[in-house]
Design a protein around this motif. Sequence first.
Motif, PDB file in Angstrom:
ATOM      1  N   LYS A 252     -15.019  21.018 -16.752  1.00  0.00           N
ATOM      2  CA  LYS A 252     -15.838  22.106 -17.305  1.00  0.00           C
ATOM      3  C   LYS A 252     -15.008  23.364 -17.567  1.00  0.00           C
ATOM      4  N   ALA A 253     -13.903  23.509 -16.833  1.00  0.00           N
ATOM      5  CA  ALA A 253     -13.004  24.650 -17.058  1.00  0.00           C
ATOM      6  C   ALA A 253     -12.035  24.378 -18.206  1.00  0.00           C
ATOM      7  N   GLY A 254     -12.041  23.134 -18.687  1.00  0.00           N
ATOM      8  CA  GLY A 254     -11.124  22.770 -19.765  1.00  0.00           C
ATOM      9  C   GLY A 254      -9.772  22.288 -19.272  1.00  0.00           C
ATOM     10  N   ALA A 255      -9.656  22.037 -17.961  1.00  0.00           N
ATOM     11  CA  ALA A 255      -8.376  21.590 -17.377  1.00  0.00           C
ATOM     12  C   ALA A 255      -8.264  20.068 -17.470  1.00  0.00           C
ATOM     13  N   THR A 256      -8.311  19.561 -18.684  1.00  0.00           N
ATOM     14  CA  THR A 256      -8.377  18.108 -18.889  1.00  0.00           C
ATOM     15  C   THR A 256      -7.032  17.407 -18.707  1.00  0.00           C
ATOM     16  N   ASP A 257      -5.938  18.177 -18.659  1.00  0.00           N
ATOM     17  CA  ASP A 257      -4.620  17.553 -18.473  1.00  0.00           C
ATOM     18  C   ASP A 257      -4.201  17.484 -17.006  1.00  0.00           C
ATOM     19  N   THR A 258      -4.997  18.061 -16.120  1.00  0.00           N
ATOM     20  CA  THR A 258      -4.688  18.020 -14.689  1.00  0.00           C
ATOM     21  C   THR A 258      -4.926  16.606 -14.156  1.00  0.00           C
TER      22      THR A 258
END
Length: 472
Positions: A252-258
């Motif tokens: 939801k924060a957009g941290a999709t590469d973590t």
Amino acid sequence: MAKDMSFEAVMGRNSEIMKKAVGIDYNVFESGNIAFDYEKMMRETGYSLQEIENVQNETGVGNTPVYELRNLTKLARKFAPAGKGARIFIKDEAANPSGSFKARRAATACHHAAKLGYKGVIAATSGNYGAAVASQAAMRGLKCIIVQECYDSKGVGQPEIVEKARKCEAYGAEVVQLTVGPELFYTFLVLLEETGYFNASLYTPFGIAGVETLGYELSMQFREREGRDPDVVVITNAGGGNLTGTARGLIKAGATDTQIVGASVSLQGLHMASDTQFNKKSFTTGHTGFGIPFATWPDRSDVPRSAARPLRYMDRYVTVNQGSVFYMTEALAQLEGLERGPAGNTSLAAAFKLAQELDKDKIIVVQETEYTGAGKHIQPQLTFAKENGIEVVIGNPSEEVPGKNIILPKDPGYINVEEIDLNKTRRSYIRNCIKNTKAEKVTKEDLEFLVADTKSSEEFVKKILDEFGVEY
């Protein structure tokens, strides 16, 4: 006419009792033979991220600090190849009112119960969640009952579980302590039916959504202090809610590469429902006795459809031995000045090793800590292990045999992780879906659901279905 309260009759009313105690009609989200609309369930029965943040702020939950573990990072680099040794950070969830991240789940559950007009809440847990529910219930003016699996048949209770009972009682909860076995769920259902209280389950949509703030906070904190998202987040995995909620918050924060890494203490060979083995384990949560079964069949939980679906979000799954977690608990205290409970340090032990695989400029985050106390401290745990015939030695952790010994590493270089084959885990999950739903044919909706629920591909799922001779 009085209701039949026999074990068989009560278990047979399971769905009816649950529906009344949770306020969710799970049937409206189901389709096909296996599928259900997970995202619709989360959206329509949960809360928005902003709403949850507001709820948690009311009772002082969340906004926990992040610390860089500079000394542990230096230590890891001593054992890492040249140029390796990521910076290790920790999110200190022990700063929550009841001392663990589970206050986030409990805050949402107790708010929801009060909103719906329930007079009290009930939770079946021997872990930190009981204390979290008791604490939040006290703040919301709700009555609270915690049903706890505490003793073996000889009446011997684990120090950590006994302490958590005291903590629950300190918050004003009534604690029902039971021996290991099927009576836990039966008693839980009977109490829900008799009291009409809310089921503050770990596995409801609002319970899982409560942890989304943790993942979201992580991303925001690292963007503010480092200008970017973490490269890896390591999450202690038991029933899957911790990992699911945190991962959803990061998304939801957009941290999709973590990268999302699950970590559990290896208790291979010990059965969690075994009376004779109940006190042979030194970890009451965060271990493979929960992590593997709940990953391969999430709906074994105390609600019809669990909102904790760890395979949806996990990129990697590793285990560490008991001795390494105890060792890292001491290292955290002596090198960083943070004394925190052993179970929450499962992910720290894994992160210490994983950091050695990553470049020095990478960021690896240990996603949570938990409080420590008399019964949760290392000494009573190891003493209890010895009293139960477990040998405690210093040596090579890879030689540890759960239930027989606990091996503390000779030095930090001996700390290691074992990989869980995620494809094997996914295969077991698909097999359990077929077995438990008795599906002879998989619909298009079922296929899409299985792909999403295993974070795999249509080709992978079809291959497994072919193995089991299921049409699609």
